[in-house]
Design a protein around this motif. Structure first.
Motif, PDB file in Angstrom:
ATOM      1  N   GLU A 135       7.488-103.320 -13.337  1.00 36.71           N
ATOM      2  CA  GLU A 135       9.099-103.063 -13.241  1.00 36.71           C
ATOM      3  C   GLU A 135       9.927-103.371 -14.380  1.00 36.71           C
ATOM      4  O   GLU A 135      10.037-104.379 -15.041  1.00 36.71           O
ATOM      5  N   THR A 136      10.486-102.474 -15.346  1.00 35.46           N
ATOM      6  CA  THR A 136      10.767-102.462 -16.407  1.00 35.46           C
ATOM      7  C   THR A 136      12.393-102.830 -16.298  1.00 35.46           C
ATOM      8  O   THR A 136      13.070-101.578 -15.737  1.00 35.46           O
ATOM      9  N   MET A 137      12.978-103.681 -16.973  1.00 34.45           N
ATOM     10  CA  MET A 137      14.528-103.892 -16.888  1.00 34.45           C
ATOM     11  C   MET A 137      14.792-104.824 -17.881  1.00 34.45           C
ATOM     12  O   MET A 137      13.804-105.534 -18.418  1.00 34.45           O
ATOM     13  N   SER A 138      15.935-104.711 -18.317  1.00 40.09           N
ATOM     14  CA  SER A 138      16.737-105.656 -19.540  1.00 40.09           C
ATOM     15  C   SER A 138      17.014-107.034 -18.794  1.00 40.09           C
ATOM     16  O   SER A 138      17.098-107.185 -17.532  1.00 40.09           O
ATOM     17  N   ILE A 139      17.354-108.000 -19.611  1.00 37.61           N
ATOM     18  CA  ILE A 139      17.941-109.320 -18.870  1.00 37.61           C
ATOM     19  C   ILE A 139      19.247-108.954 -18.263  1.00 37.61           C
ATOM     20  O   ILE A 139      19.619-109.667 -17.676  1.00 37.61           O
ATOM     21  N   GLY A 140      20.008-107.924 -18.900  1.00 39.41           N
ATOM     22  CA  GLY A 140      21.418-107.765 -18.380  1.00 39.41           C
ATOM     23  C   GLY A 140      21.471-107.097 -16.826  1.00 39.41           C
ATOM     24  O   GLY A 140      21.980-107.494 -16.101  1.00 39.41           O
ATOM     25  N   SER A 141      20.208-106.436 -16.866  1.00 42.51           N
ATOM     26  CA  SER A 141      19.880-105.862 -15.352  1.00 42.51           C
ATOM     27  C   SER A 141      19.669-106.904 -14.488  1.00 42.51           C
ATOM     28  O   SER A 141      19.960-106.714 -13.284  1.00 42.51           O
ATOM     29  N   LEU A 142      18.659-107.456 -14.919  1.00 44.94           N
ATOM     30  CA  LEU A 142      18.514-108.846 -14.135  1.00 44.94           C
ATOM     31  C   LEU A 142      19.485-109.768 -13.586  1.00 44.94           C
ATOM     32  O   LEU A 142      19.808-110.135 -12.417  1.00 44.94           O
ATOM     33  N   GLN A 143      20.449-109.903 -14.492  1.00 45.03           N
ATOM     34  CA  GLN A 143      21.549-110.975 -14.226  1.00 45.03           C
ATOM     35  C   GLN A 143      22.316-110.262 -13.499  1.00 45.03           C
ATOM     36  O   GLN A 143      23.083-110.787 -12.571  1.00 45.03           O
ATOM     37  N   ARG A 144      22.545-108.896 -13.500  1.00 40.06           N
ATOM     38  CA  ARG A 144      23.696-108.085 -12.674  1.00 40.06           C
ATOM     39  C   ARG A 144      22.896-107.775 -11.148  1.00 40.06           C
ATOM     40  O   ARG A 144      23.755-108.069 -10.198  1.00 40.06           O
ATOM     41  N   LEU A 145      21.776-107.988 -11.193  1.00 35.52           N
ATOM     42  CA  LEU A 145      21.260-108.102  -9.638  1.00 35.52           C
ATOM     43  C   LEU A 145      21.136-109.319  -9.080  1.00 35.52           C
ATOM     44  O   LEU A 145      21.551-109.508  -7.942  1.00 35.52           O
ATOM     45  N   LEU A 155      21.971-106.751   0.258  1.00 34.19           N
ATOM     46  CA  LEU A 155      22.526-105.390   0.277  1.00 34.19           C
ATOM     47  C   LEU A 155      23.124-105.203  -1.006  1.00 34.19           C
ATOM     48  O   LEU A 155      23.079-103.948  -1.538  1.00 34.19           O
ATOM     49  N   GLY A 156      23.012-106.240  -2.074  1.00 24.87           N
ATOM     50  CA  GLY A 156      23.596-106.044  -3.315  1.00 24.87           C
ATOM     51  C   GLY A 156      22.268-105.628  -4.168  1.00 24.87           C
ATOM     52  O   GLY A 156      22.477-105.318  -5.245  1.00 24.87           O
ATOM     53  N   LEU A 157      20.969-105.759  -3.731  1.00 22.18           N
ATOM     54  CA  LEU A 157      19.744-105.255  -4.292  1.00 22.18           C
ATOM     55  C   LEU A 157      19.437-103.742  -4.345  1.00 22.18           C
ATOM     56  O   LEU A 157      18.486-103.269  -4.727  1.00 22.18           O
ATOM     57  N   VAL A 158      20.414-103.102  -3.376  1.00 20.95           N
ATOM     58  CA  VAL A 158      20.122-101.898  -3.051  1.00 20.95           C
ATOM     59  C   VAL A 158      20.839-100.859  -4.102  1.00 20.95           C
ATOM     60  O   VAL A 158      21.959-101.222  -4.572  1.00 20.95           O
ATOM     61  N   ASP A 159      20.074 -99.705  -4.387  1.00 24.02           N
ATOM     62  CA  ASP A 159      20.950 -98.509  -5.160  1.00 24.02           C
ATOM     63  C   ASP A 159      22.175 -98.366  -4.828  1.00 24.02           C
ATOM     64  O   ASP A 159      22.458 -97.947  -3.255  1.00 24.02           O
ATOM     65  N   ARG A 160      23.407 -98.594  -5.362  1.00 24.49           N
ATOM     66  CA  ARG A 160      24.635 -98.383  -4.722  1.00 24.49           C
ATOM     67  C   ARG A 160      25.125 -96.965  -4.563  1.00 24.49           C
ATOM     68  O   ARG A 160      25.869 -96.765  -3.807  1.00 24.49           O
ATOM     69  N   ARG A 161      24.272 -96.111  -5.115  1.00 21.03           N
ATOM     70  CA  ARG A 161      24.533 -94.516  -4.848  1.00 21.03           C
ATOM     71  C   ARG A 161      24.186 -94.225  -3.241  1.00 21.03           C
ATOM     72  O   ARG A 161      24.668 -93.348  -2.627  1.00 21.03           O
ATOM     73  N   LEU A 162      23.178 -95.032  -2.794  1.00 23.64           N
ATOM     74  CA  LEU A 162      22.604 -94.961  -1.569  1.00 23.64           C
ATOM     75  C   LEU A 162      23.679 -95.633  -0.527  1.00 23.64           C
ATOM     76  O   LEU A 162      23.786 -95.366   0.787  1.00 23.64           O
ATOM     77  N   ILE A 163      24.726 -96.417  -0.815  1.00 29.01           N
ATOM     78  CA  ILE A 163      25.536 -97.155  -0.111  1.00 29.01           C
ATOM     79  C   ILE A 163      27.075 -96.943  -0.512  1.00 29.01           C
ATOM     80  O   ILE A 163      27.766 -97.742   0.204  1.00 29.01           O
ATOM     81  N   ARG A 164      27.224 -96.163  -1.399  1.00 26.88           N
ATOM     82  CA  ARG A 164      28.593 -95.761  -1.827  1.00 26.88           C
ATOM     83  C   ARG A 164      29.689 -95.495  -0.828  1.00 26.88           C
ATOM     84  O   ARG A 164      29.174 -94.530   0.045  1.00 26.88           O
TER      85      ARG A 164
END
Length: 702
Positions: A135-145, A155-164
């Protein structure tokens, strides 16, 4: 190196003098420390924190997950849910040291122990672990999650495009949206049109506000989709009546009144009955239904059918509400009060009139809610309510929610009763069958009798959804069962309605007692009991010395004169009672007076009016061959037929009638014998109203 926590919580593991304890309780400033196999230790918190050997070796994980399932999350695809739950385990391990899906008793890894590592160290360790798992991600992406999980849960861990959440109007110019809403608001009281008309009105408004070609309109297809979203529930192009009704709904939550005894709050209203009726012999027309409903029990204590509703109809409806409904020939025994859920024996001991009564309760109104119809705001109805101590409360203008129960009850009568009667016309033109009015075979009195029987047999014994027990919602009571329950709980006892009380509900006029009697509407009434008062004044200064006279508009045979000297009432009978070939009411007499007056006679005589009345009745009689009749003649004859055929018994004033008075009709409802007064449980089965065969019923009607 051990990182000391700034907060000591229940469940934390602490080390004191070389022994590992668990903080199990806090009692004021005393901490309870427990260790396996030994008795708990009580120590002051201040002493615990001041001890040099004290340190926190393990903290209780902080629950950050949403405790209940989200409907939005449950609607997502399965693979999306599984990935979000998998990522939730990693986020909770970063935050609490232990994954949320860990087995009971599992301890935190050294790299994620919140007592030994910082949040930044745990984030870097988790990032390296995720890289190993692919699972490739940056430290910033991990902090945003992590921030999204702390704020919204899984629900915050779901792709926002699916619940927009997309705007209702999409990317449409807000100025166009405002113009559409303005046009829809103005369209509330207009006649219904098409969406293209709304589009033209929106374009004209945009030009008037912003100028030509400044704000472009969307395409026709896009505009239709916008109207479908913005005008949902408004009936913008549908029924104009429904659109106006929806606009009259009050803002905010609806208020509710919960009466706790019968008659505490009642509602009255009139509506057109969707049944074609033979108003007189061969004349087909529609009638109006006026009904009163009790909010506490949902009972219908009175309902009358008339060609047109007048003020006297509302007053007499009140009288019917206060008097028992007697059993009639042909009614099933299950419709009697003795066989119903009503407490017949206890009620009969209070009011002897209930002997032989039908299973419909007598309810004394306390407050009546009505609309602003002329019949309900008339002096006749107001006086009738005032005489019985009833508070009349008109509803707010254009606010049908002030009396919703009677509105829904009238609709229920249409669906539960009217649609099964021959001659049913449907609730609107598009629901009407072909030549439906030609199928009418029942007369107005027959429809009234059918309605009375259906109310007693069907409505009063039908479970009503508005009478659910709040403690046992699965149980639904009938109006009669609710009345019986409230009768015992609220201590409600209906006082018998006497003859003089009944007369108080009749219209009143003031007259002089002449040598020939009393004249009302050009009719002369006389009796021997008036001999001591002929030419005398009543002595009532407020009445200018005249006498108070009460009369029944549907029974022109007699009037009642109040005896201001000795008290009581004097019954006087019409002088031409034996000369008139047919009985008639006040409406047919008044119409005959208008016909004679229209010929140029300023003061028509009684004989001339009687002759005109006979001519109208001849027109309403079965003709030898078909001929056209005036609509006004048909209505007058129809009201007369309803009056003379469905008359209720006159009040008995304990006085001897004159020789020329008509003999009273025998009461067909005799008191049931004692052996028939069986327990209600044995007669619980109610015979429903059958679907009538019109031709057979018309031939066999009694």
């Amino acid at each position: 190196m051990t990182v000391r926590s700034a907060v000591l919580r229940l469940g934390d593991d602490v080390e004191l003098r070389g022994v590992i304890y668990r903080l199990t309780a806090l009692d004021g400033d005393v901490a309870m420390l427990a260790v396996a196999g030994e008795a708990p230790v009580a120590i002051k918190v201040g002493s615990l924190l001041a001890d040099e050997t004290f340190r926190i070796v393990g903290t209780r994980p902080t629950l950050r997950r949403i405790t209940g399932p989200s409907m939005l999350f449950d609607s997502l695809p399965t693979d999306v849910q599984e990935k979000a739950r998998w990522m939730e385990g990693h986020m909770t391990e970063v935050l609490d040291g232990v994954p949320c899906n860990a087995a009971p008793g599992q301890t935190a890894k050294r790299t994620f122990d919140v007592a030994r590592t910082s949040l930044r160290q745990r984030e870097q360790a988790k990032l390296a672990e995720l890289h190993e798992l692919g699972e490739t991600m940056s430290i910033g992406s991990l902090q945003r999650l992590r921030h999204a999980y702390e704020k919204k849960g899984v629900l915050g861990l779901v792709d926002r495009r699916l619940i927009r959440q997309t705007p209702l109007a999409g990317r449409t110019d807000q100025r166009v949206v405002d113009a559409i809403l303005s046009v829809l608001e103005a369209n509330t009281h207009q006649s219904s049109g098409t969406t293209d008309r709304l589009m033209r009105q929106v374009g004209k408004q945009l030009e008037a506000v912003y100028g030509p070609d400044i704000v472009p309109l969307p395409s026709r297809a896009t505009f239709h989709r916008l109207i479908g979203k913005l005008a949902e529930g408004r009936h913008a192009t549908g029924s104009a009546r429904t659109r106006r009704t929806l606009a009259q709904q009050p803002e905010g939550p609806f208020g509710a009144v919960y009466p706790v005894r019968p008659g505490e709050l009642m509602q009255i209203d009139s509506t057109a009955l969707d049944i074609a009726v033979e108003l007189d012999d061969g004349v087909i027309g529609r009638v109006e239904l006026t009904a009163m409903v009790d909010i506490a029990t949902r009972s219908i204590p009175a309902a009358v059918v008339r060609p047109t509703t007048k003020a006297v109809d509302a007053a007499l409806l009140l009288a019917r509400c206060l008097t028992p409904e007697l059993m009639r020939p042909g009614w099933a025994q299950a419709a009697s009060m003795a066989a119903s859920a009503l407490p017949y024996r206890s009620m009969k001991s209070i009011d002897e009139r209930l002997a032989g009564a039908a299973a419909k309760p007598v309810i004394v109104p306390e407050t009546i809610v009505c609309d602003h119809g002329k019949a309900y705001l008339s002096n006749t109805f107001k006086s009738a309510c005032r005489s019985q101590g009833i508070s009349l409360q008109p509803a707010h203008p254009d606010t049908p929610t002030d009396k919703p129960v009677i509105e829904r009850t009238l609709q229920s009568i249409g669906t539960l009763f009217a649609q099964y009667v021959t001659g049913y016309l449907g609730s609107s033109v598009e629901r009407r069958g072909k030549n439906a009015e030609h199928q009418a075979v029942f007369s107005l009195p027959e429809i009234q009798d059918l309605l009375d029987e259906w109310i007693v047999t069907g409505w009063q014994n039908r479970p009503h959804d508005g009478l659910r027990d709040p403690f046992t919602p699965s149980r639904v009571l009938t109006p009669n069962e609710k009345y019986a329950a409230l009768l015992a709980v609220s201590g409600y006892v209906p006082v018998p309605f006497g003859a003089e009380d009944y007369l108080e509900l009749m219209p009143a006029e003031t007259r002089v007692i002449n040598s020939y009697g009393v004249k009302i509407r050009h009719r002369v009434y006389d009796t021997a009991e008036l001999n001591p008062f002929r030419g005398q004044k009543s002595g009532m200064k407020a009445l200018n010395g005249m006498w108070e006279v009460r009369y029944d508009p549907y029974d022109a045979c007699c009037v009642w004169i109040r005896n201001h000297h000795d008290g009581g009432w004097i019954t006087a009978y019409w002088r031409h009672l034996s000369a008139s070939p047919q009985p008639f009411g006040d409406d047919i007499w008044e119409y005959g007076r208008q016909i004679v007056a229209g010929r140029g006679t300023t003061s028509p005589s009684e004989d001339e009016i009687r002759t005109a009345v006979d001519n109208i009745l001849d027109k309403a009689s079965p003709p030898a061959e078909p001929r056209k009749r005036q609509r006004k003649d048909q209505r007058a004859a129809a009201r007369n037929t309803a009056a003379v055929t469905a008359q209720r018994p006159r009040p008995h004033l304990d006085q001897q009638q004159p020789e020329h008075a008509p003999a009273p009709k025998p009461d067909p409802a005799a008191e049931p014998p004692e052996e028939q007064e069986v327990d209600a449980a044995k007669l619980a089965k109610i015979i429903p109203l059958k679907i009538y065969d019109p031709h057979k019923e018309a031939e066999t009607w009694w």
